[in-house]
Design a protein around this motif. Structure first.
Motif, PDB file in Angstrom:
ATOM      1  N   VAL A  59       0.837  -1.204   0.000  1.00  0.00           N
ATOM      2  CA  VAL A  59       0.000   0.000   0.000  1.00  0.00           C
ATOM      3  C   VAL A  59       0.871   1.253   0.000  1.00  0.00           C
ATOM      4  O   VAL A  59       0.603   2.211  -0.736  1.00  0.00           O
ATOM      5  CB  VAL A  59      -0.965  -0.015   1.205  1.00  0.00           C
ATOM      6  CG1 VAL A  59      -1.667   1.315   1.360  1.00  0.00           C
ATOM      7  CG2 VAL A  59      -1.973  -1.139   1.053  1.00  0.00           C
ATOM      8  N   SER A  62       2.518   1.679  -3.451  1.00  0.00           N
ATOM      9  CA  SER A  62       1.576   2.144  -4.472  1.00  0.00           C
ATOM     10  C   SER A  62       1.173   3.595  -4.246  1.00  0.00           C
ATOM     11  O   SER A  62       0.794   4.294  -5.182  1.00  0.00           O
ATOM     12  CB  SER A  62       0.329   1.250  -4.493  1.00  0.00           C
ATOM     13  OG  SER A  62      -0.407   1.412  -3.304  1.00  0.00           O
ATOM     14  N   GLY A  63       1.264   4.064  -3.012  1.00  0.00           N
ATOM     15  CA  GLY A  63       0.943   5.453  -2.706  1.00  0.00           C
ATOM     16  C   GLY A  63       2.156   6.366  -2.767  1.00  0.00           C
ATOM     17  O   GLY A  63       2.078   7.520  -2.389  1.00  0.00           O
TER      18      GLY A  63
END
Length: 123
Positions: A59, A62-63
């Protein structure tokens, strides 16, 4: 507030049920391939302890938050290592004798220290 509590309880229930499915599925698959119970247990425990870090890192990556990725990896590995050594030391204390290790201990100690120093000055 009630919605958050319901989501928290629902997430915990799904987490426990998902862990049961993972263990059952891995055990059936491994037993079909004649893998020992010890190997099954160790593999499931290893995956289970690494899965939260994997999700957080995915996460964060991806951020576009690389700081979270590095902090999570370093922090979780250090905590796992020190907690396991600490608990094992409380259960069965042992004495360290550097003379038994010979020159290998000194080499690995200085290698670790120099790598740590290099990481600090280059980051």
């Amino acid at each position: 507030m009630i919605l958050q509590i319901v989501l928290l309880v629902g997430g915990l229930i799904l987490l426990v049920k998902g862990a049961d499915w993972l263990v059952d599925g891995a055990s059936v698959l491994a037993k079909k391939n004649n893998i020992s119970d010890l190997a099954i247990g160790l593999t499931i425990v290893a995956f289970g302890t690494s899965a939260p870090e994997l999700v957080v890192n995915a996460v964060a990556a991806s951020g576009n938050y690389p700081e979270i990725v590095f902090g999570n990896v370093i922090g979780s590995n250090n905590f796992n290592l020190l907690a396991i050594l600490g608990i094992a030391g409380l259960i069965t204390p042992w004495q360290f004798n550097p003379a038994r290790c010979g020159k290998r201990f000194h080499f690995h100690f200085w290698l670790q220290l120099s790598c740590s120093f290099w990481q600090i000055i280059t980051f």
